[in-house]
Design a protein around this motif. Structure first.
Motif, mmCIF file in Angstrom:
data_model
loop_
_atom_site.group_PDB
_atom_site.id
_atom_site.type_symbol
_atom_site.label_atom_id
_atom_site.label_comp_id
_atom_site.label_asym_id
_atom_site.label_seq_id
_atom_site.Cartn_x
_atom_site.Cartn_y
_atom_site.Cartn_z
ATOM 1 N N SER A 441 0.832 -1.204 0.000
ATOM 2 C CA SER A 441 0.000 0.000 0.000
ATOM 3 C C SER A 441 0.864 1.251 0.000
ATOM 4 N N ALA A 442 1.968 1.232 0.763
ATOM 5 C CA ALA A 442 2.868 2.387 0.796
ATOM 6 C C ALA A 442 3.541 2.600 -0.558
ATOM 7 N N ILE A 455 10.195 10.533 -12.178
ATOM 8 C CA ILE A 455 9.699 9.198 -11.881
ATOM 9 C C ILE A 455 10.596 8.534 -10.839
ATOM 10 N N LEU A 456 9.980 7.866 -9.895
ATOM 11 C CA LEU A 456 10.730 7.242 -8.801
ATOM 12 C C LEU A 456 11.285 5.895 -9.243
ATOM 13 N N SER A 457 12.585 5.722 -9.114
ATOM 14 C CA SER A 457 13.204 4.431 -9.383
ATOM 15 C C SER A 457 13.012 3.509 -8.179
ATOM 16 N N ASP A 458 13.312 2.225 -8.354
ATOM 17 C CA ASP A 458 13.188 1.292 -7.240
ATOM 18 C C ASP A 458 14.134 1.653 -6.103
ATOM 19 N N ASP A 459 15.344 2.133 -6.443
ATOM 20 C CA ASP A 459 16.291 2.550 -5.398
ATOM 21 C C ASP A 459 15.741 3.724 -4.605
ATOM 22 N N THR A 460 15.119 4.670 -5.307
ATOM 23 C CA THR A 460 14.523 5.816 -4.608
ATOM 24 C C THR A 460 13.372 5.364 -3.721
ATOM 25 N N THR A 476 12.854 -6.742 -3.245
ATOM 26 C CA THR A 476 11.514 -6.925 -2.675
ATOM 27 C C THR A 476 10.565 -5.850 -3.185
ATOM 28 N N VAL A 477 11.067 -4.612 -3.311
ATOM 29 C CA VAL A 477 10.250 -3.537 -3.868
ATOM 30 C C VAL A 477 9.844 -3.871 -5.300
ATOM 31 N N ALA A 478 10.807 -4.369 -6.091
ATOM 32 C CA ALA A 478 10.507 -4.729 -7.476
ATOM 33 C C ALA A 478 9.479 -5.862 -7.529
ATOM 34 N N LYS A 479 9.613 -6.845 -6.637
ATOM 35 C CA LYS A 479 8.670 -7.968 -6.619
ATOM 36 C C LYS A 479 7.261 -7.503 -6.263
ATOM 37 N N TYR A 480 7.141 -6.650 -5.244
ATOM 38 C CA TYR A 480 5.827 -6.153 -4.849
ATOM 39 C C TYR A 480 5.230 -5.267 -5.945
ATOM 40 N N MET A 484 1.672 -5.984 -8.097
ATOM 41 C CA MET A 484 0.545 -5.056 -8.163
ATOM 42 C C MET A 484 0.269 -4.579 -9.592
ATOM 43 N N GLY A 485 1.048 -5.074 -10.563
ATOM 44 C CA GLY A 485 0.829 -4.688 -11.951
ATOM 45 C C GLY A 485 1.339 -3.298 -12.278
ATOM 46 N N ILE A 486 2.314 -2.803 -11.518
ATOM 47 C CA ILE A 486 2.891 -1.469 -11.753
ATOM 48 C C ILE A 486 4.202 -1.634 -12.512
ATOM 49 N N GLY A 487 4.360 -0.896 -13.589
ATOM 50 C CA GLY A 487 5.542 -1.003 -14.419
ATOM 51 C C GLY A 487 6.782 -0.422 -13.761
ATOM 52 N N SER A 488 7.918 -0.654 -14.396
ATOM 53 C CA SER A 488 9.180 -0.109 -13.898
ATOM 54 C C SER A 488 9.217 1.403 -14.126
ATOM 55 N N SER A 489 10.249 2.052 -13.616
ATOM 56 C CA SER A 489 10.364 3.504 -13.772
ATOM 57 C C SER A 489 10.465 3.884 -15.248
ATOM 58 N N VAL A 490 11.157 3.060 -16.046
ATOM 59 C CA VAL A 490 11.262 3.341 -17.487
ATOM 60 C C VAL A 490 9.899 3.238 -18.146
ATOM 61 N N GLN A 491 9.150 2.200 -17.816
ATOM 62 C CA GLN A 491 7.826 2.035 -18.406
ATOM 63 C C GLN A 491 6.875 3.141 -17.973
#
Length: 501
Positions: A441-442, A455-460, A476-480, A484-491
């Motif tokens: 949720s966060a 756009i926020l990267s996974d590291d950010t 773990t952030v990337a997995k979550y 949730m169906g949320i794309g990467s920062s590039v996408q």
């Protein structure tokens, strides 16, 4: 060591899984709607079972199931499977022909409970004479895509071509696309490929626009032609959809020979097209999820109640049994009648125990996750099946069966019981661990609030979550995020660019 044959006498204990025990375990995993189907089958098989409340088929309940989360519930199904060792009740494989049940089902007391939630229908469950008519049952069934196309083909195509058209329509999937190669169709029908293509061209003029396409580009092309927007620039854009998906707008502008304004206009036009035109026809209506449990605040605690609207009242028709048993019977008939009575008594008791067990498990879940019900998903605590099982003194497998395929309705929405069991994420500040759902949720909140220009990267995201007290790794952030169906920062950056175009 003697090799001579001999006889030995040994004593041992073992748990025998009788058919009654196996059925009791099966009942725990069924939802209320599945229980309704199961009961209907049992009533058809057993003439001593009845769902209509008889005049004197049942006495006053000897105990009411506790519905409050803070109260202790009655005996659970673990005791039922153990043979009632702790409660003094008989196990399921006793001779029920000698038993008398005054409390046929939990719904006997739920319907008349003072202060009931009023969300589960009227008293006895099932259907009520006071219920209004189900107007949805009077509506005409949705027209399927195949029927819709067949009707249009009959009005515009005749002769042998109609047979070809019907064959093509049979090869159109629910999204509206032709799934089989035209050459295979022509070979199978014994006609030329040009003739099949000509018939397909007629079908592609049918409603909905875009139906009969062989790929996404052709589907969009048909819709662009219908809208009179299919010029060379639009044709070039549709021919390079892969570049559009990657967000390479600069390269697309060079290929299409357009400026920023024209490119933005063409992209807006494409967004108005339907990539799956057939989906608006013949889709099966999504069945609404029926809650098995209702939870509502009551004073300083919570009221937990089973949905009695989906729980038929099951009774043993003792009057019919007395009438039949009083007549002349042979030995086999008498044995059959005794078996039916034992089976009916067992079913009533097993259903009662099932409802008590569900109430007990649900009440403990509400007690453990009270912060969620009061404050939302960010306060969801880590919880395991073993914690619930230990708290209510049940076996973990029993809790697992109870929480399968069952839904809880509360002021915050509808949730599957399994939703409340999540893994733990350690706190970076040394405090209590938090639920994985709270972390998700966060993450969702941070991404929804991100600036399109930053756009926020996974590291950010990891740094921001650590600042919030979540000790979480980047993977773990990337997995979550992916769960949730949320794309990467590039996408997401490409998506924002397309939305701003």
């Amino acid at each position: 060591m003697s090799l001579a044959p001999r006889l030995d006498l040994r004593q041992s204990q073992s748990l025998v899984m009788t058919p009654q025990l196996q059925q009791a375990i099966k009942l725990l995993a069924l939802s209320n709607l599945e229980i309704e189907t199961f009961i209907a089958e049992e009533i058809e098989r057993n003439p001593l079972l009845d769902t209509s409340g008889g005049e004197d088929e049942r006495g006053a309940p000897d105990a009411e199931p506790e519905l409050q989360a803070e109260r202790d519930g009655p005996a659970d199904s673990s005791e039922l499977l153990d043979g009632g060792a702790t409660t003094g009740e008989p196990s399921l494989d006793v001779d029920f022909s000698t038993e008398t049940f005054h409390h046929d089902s939990a719904s006997d007391s739920i319907g008349g409970l003072d202060g009931g939630l009023g969300m589960g229908g009227t008293g006895g469950g099932g259907s009520s004479a006071d219920d209004g008519p189900d107007f949805d049952s009077f509506s005409a069934p949705d027209l399927s895509l195949a029927d819709h196309l067949t009707a249009q083909a009959g009005a515009s195509i005749a002769g042998p071509d109609l047979f070809i058209a019907q064959h093509i329509i049979d090869q159109i999937d629910e999204a509206g696309y032709v799934t089989a190669p035209l050459l295979d169709m022509a070979t199978r029908l014994g006609v030329s490929l040009a003739r099949v293509e000509a018939v397909l061209a007629i079908i592609q003029t049918f409603d909905p626009t875009g139906v009969g396409a062989r790929d996404l580009a052709e589907c969009l092309t048909l819709q662009a032609k219908e809208a009179d927007r299919y010029d060379p620039c639009m044709a070039a854009l549709i021919a390079n959809l892969d570049l559009l998906a990657r967000g390479e707008l600069g390269r697309l502008k060079r290929i299409c020979s357009v400026d920023d304004e024209d490119m933005a206009d063409m992209i807006r036009e494409l967004r108005n097209y339907d990539p799956k035109p057939g989906c608006r026809y013949g889709g099966e209506p999504v069945p609404a999820v029926t809650p098995d449990i209702f939870v509502a605040p009551r004073g300083q605690g919570w009221a937990v109640e089973l949905n009695s609207a989906t729980l038929p009242r099951v009774l043993v028709n003792r009057a019919y049994y007395a009438e039949v048993s009083a007549g002349p019977q042979d030995k086999s008939s008498k044995a059959w009648l005794s078996d039916m009575l034992a089976s009916a008594n067992w079913l009533v008791k097993a259903l009662d125990q099932r409802q008590r067990t569900i109430i007990k498990v649900a009440s403990e879940i509400v007690k453990q996750q009270e912060a969620f019900f009061r404050n939302g998903v960010s306060h969801l605590k880590p919880l395991t099946l073993r914690q619930i099982a230990d708290a209510i003194e049940m076996h973990e497998s029993t809790v697992s069966r109870v929480t399968s395929n069952k839904y809880l309705s509360c002021a915050r929405g509808m949730f599957e019981l399994k939703y409340f069991f999540t893994s733990a994420i350690q706190s970076s500040e040394g405090g209590d661990a938090v639920s994985a759902e709270a972390v998700k949720s966060a993450i969702r909140t941070l991404i929804q609030a991100e600036d399109a220009r930053k756009i926020l990267s996974d590291d950010t995201l990891v740094d921001m979550l650590n600042a919030k007290g979540f000790d979480i790794a980047r993977r773990t952030v990337a997995k979550y995020r992916e769960a949730m169906g949320i794309g990467s920062s590039v996408q997401r950056r490409r998506q924002k660019a397309l939305e701003g175009a």
